[in-house]
Design an enzyme around this catalytic site. Sequence first.
Site, mmCIF file in Angstrom:
data_model
loop_
_atom_site.group_PDB
_atom_site.id
_atom_site.type_symbol
_atom_site.label_atom_id
_atom_site.label_comp_id
_atom_site.label_asym_id
_atom_site.label_seq_id
_atom_site.Cartn_x
_atom_site.Cartn_y
_atom_site.Cartn_z
ATOM 1 N N GLU A 68 0.852 -1.181 0.000
ATOM 2 C CA GLU A 68 0.000 0.000 0.000
ATOM 3 C C GLU A 68 0.892 1.237 0.000
ATOM 4 O O GLU A 68 1.723 1.402 0.885
ATOM 5 C CB GLU A 68 -0.913 0.007 1.225
ATOM 6 C CG GLU A 68 -1.781 1.242 1.353
ATOM 7 C CD GLU A 68 -2.627 1.520 0.119
ATOM 8 O OE1 GLU A 68 -2.475 2.628 -0.447
ATOM 9 O OE2 GLU A 68 -3.409 0.641 -0.286
ATOM 10 N N ASP A 95 5.683 1.983 -3.952
ATOM 11 C CA ASP A 95 4.971 2.127 -5.215
ATOM 12 C C ASP A 95 5.105 0.816 -5.992
ATOM 13 O O ASP A 95 6.203 0.256 -6.093
ATOM 14 C CB ASP A 95 5.562 3.280 -6.022
ATOM 15 C CG ASP A 95 4.678 3.686 -7.187
ATOM 16 O OD1 ASP A 95 4.311 2.805 -7.990
ATOM 17 O OD2 ASP A 95 4.364 4.885 -7.291
ATOM 18 N N ASP A 117 -7.335 1.946 -8.492
ATOM 19 C CA ASP A 117 -7.708 3.254 -9.022
ATOM 20 C C ASP A 117 -7.914 3.131 -10.540
ATOM 21 O O ASP A 117 -7.019 2.678 -11.251
ATOM 22 C CB ASP A 117 -6.599 4.253 -8.727
ATOM 23 C CG ASP A 117 -7.014 5.702 -8.992
ATOM 24 O OD1 ASP A 117 -7.808 5.924 -9.928
ATOM 25 O OD2 ASP A 117 -6.533 6.597 -8.285
ATOM 26 N N ASP A 153 -15.138 -2.923 -9.532
ATOM 27 C CA ASP A 153 -16.534 -2.568 -9.764
ATOM 28 C C ASP A 153 -16.665 -1.660 -10.974
ATOM 29 O O ASP A 153 -17.777 -1.332 -11.394
ATOM 30 C CB ASP A 153 -17.100 -1.844 -8.544
ATOM 31 C CG ASP A 153 -16.405 -0.503 -8.337
ATOM 32 O OD1 ASP A 153 -15.170 -0.498 -8.180
ATOM 33 O OD2 ASP A 153 -17.088 0.544 -8.335
ATOM 34 N N THR A 191 -13.169 -7.694 -0.154
ATOM 35 C CA THR A 191 -12.505 -6.531 0.424
ATOM 36 C C THR A 191 -13.565 -5.635 1.072
ATOM 37 O O THR A 191 -14.766 -5.862 0.950
ATOM 38 C CB THR A 191 -11.769 -5.719 -0.655
ATOM 39 O OG1 THR A 191 -12.745 -5.043 -1.464
ATOM 40 C CG2 THR A 191 -10.914 -6.610 -1.541
ATOM 41 N N GLU A 192 -13.093 -4.587 1.749
ATOM 42 C CA GLU A 192 -14.036 -3.623 2.333
ATOM 43 C C GLU A 192 -14.918 -2.993 1.250
ATOM 44 O O GLU A 192 -16.140 -2.869 1.421
ATOM 45 C CB GLU A 192 -13.281 -2.522 3.083
ATOM 46 C CG GLU A 192 -12.608 -2.963 4.363
ATOM 47 C CD GLU A 192 -11.168 -3.428 4.179
ATOM 48 O OE1 GLU A 192 -10.474 -3.642 5.177
ATOM 49 O OE2 GLU A 192 -10.736 -3.578 3.013
ATOM 50 N N TYR A 193 -14.295 -2.579 0.138
ATOM 51 C CA TYR A 193 -15.061 -1.987 -0.959
ATOM 52 C C TYR A 193 -16.072 -2.981 -1.519
ATOM 53 O O TYR A 193 -17.215 -2.637 -1.810
ATOM 54 C CB TYR A 193 -14.124 -1.538 -2.084
ATOM 55 C CG TYR A 193 -13.464 -0.211 -1.870
ATOM 56 C CD1 TYR A 193 -14.206 0.935 -1.606
ATOM 57 C CD2 TYR A 193 -12.081 -0.077 -1.960
ATOM 58 C CE1 TYR A 193 -13.598 2.160 -1.416
ATOM 59 C CE2 TYR A 193 -11.462 1.148 -1.770
ATOM 60 C CZ TYR A 193 -12.219 2.265 -1.505
ATOM 61 O OH TYR A 193 -11.619 3.474 -1.314
ATOM 62 N N GLU A 194 -15.642 -4.212 -1.680
ATOM 63 C CA GLU A 194 -16.510 -5.224 -2.274
ATOM 64 C C GLU A 194 -17.749 -5.466 -1.411
ATOM 65 O O GLU A 194 -18.855 -5.645 -1.927
ATOM 66 C CB GLU A 194 -15.723 -6.517 -2.461
ATOM 67 C CG GLU A 194 -16.447 -7.578 -3.251
ATOM 68 C CD GLU A 194 -15.563 -8.762 -3.569
ATOM 69 O OE1 GLU A 194 -16.082 -9.748 -4.109
ATOM 70 O OE2 GLU A 194 -14.354 -8.702 -3.276
#
Length: 220
Positions: A68, A95, A117, A153, A191-194
């Site tokens: 990260e 990176d 991103d 997504d 994941t959290e987003y998922e």
Amino acid sequence: MRLRHIQGAEETIASSPFVIQEPEHHRGTWNQVFGNSHPLEIEVGMGKGRFIMEKASASPDINYIGIERYSSVLLRGLQKRSEMDLENIYFMCIDAKDMAEIFAPGEVDRIYLNFSDPWPKDRHAKRRLTSPVFMSVYDKILAPRGVVEFKTDNRGLFEYSLESIPDAGWEITEYTFDLHNSPMAEGNVMTEYEMKFASEGKPICKLIARRTSTCGQGPA
């Protein structure tokens, strides 16, 4: 969206026993860092770390590294890690473009790209983690049978990836535009987003890619 910087994040990361400092010094010797010869899997852009820590908890015979680049985001992952008893996971604040300086050819068995991103502007296309630029980096560090798994997504980013990955000399072995309603959902870790997107009924796209014979930078 601009990330809110958390004061003291860099200092906390620099002193954490869970974060590898100067990881380039371990290139080719990650088995020594973990103290075993288990397969090594990495997540690029781990966010708060739910995905990779759940993977590490479920598979103690696999070594994991979460990458990260944003210190304030990694800090959240470290807070979660401090509550878990895991021996097979470390983190890096680097990176992704520098990974070939950190892992030797063939040293990584699997790369996870989760909700990266999308960099929607055409002029930023080479910053996308599924662009030929980054696929070349993965080629340099993956084992001969290594694979890349990508979830998003963002339909536009996924359609771009369906074209860009083969153009970079890779084969897409499986893909779906609706992960949670497909056979690829078996064993899926969210994941959290998922979790958020799934609760909203938003479809998740996923693909798995491996090298073809024309992809020649990695080990044969």
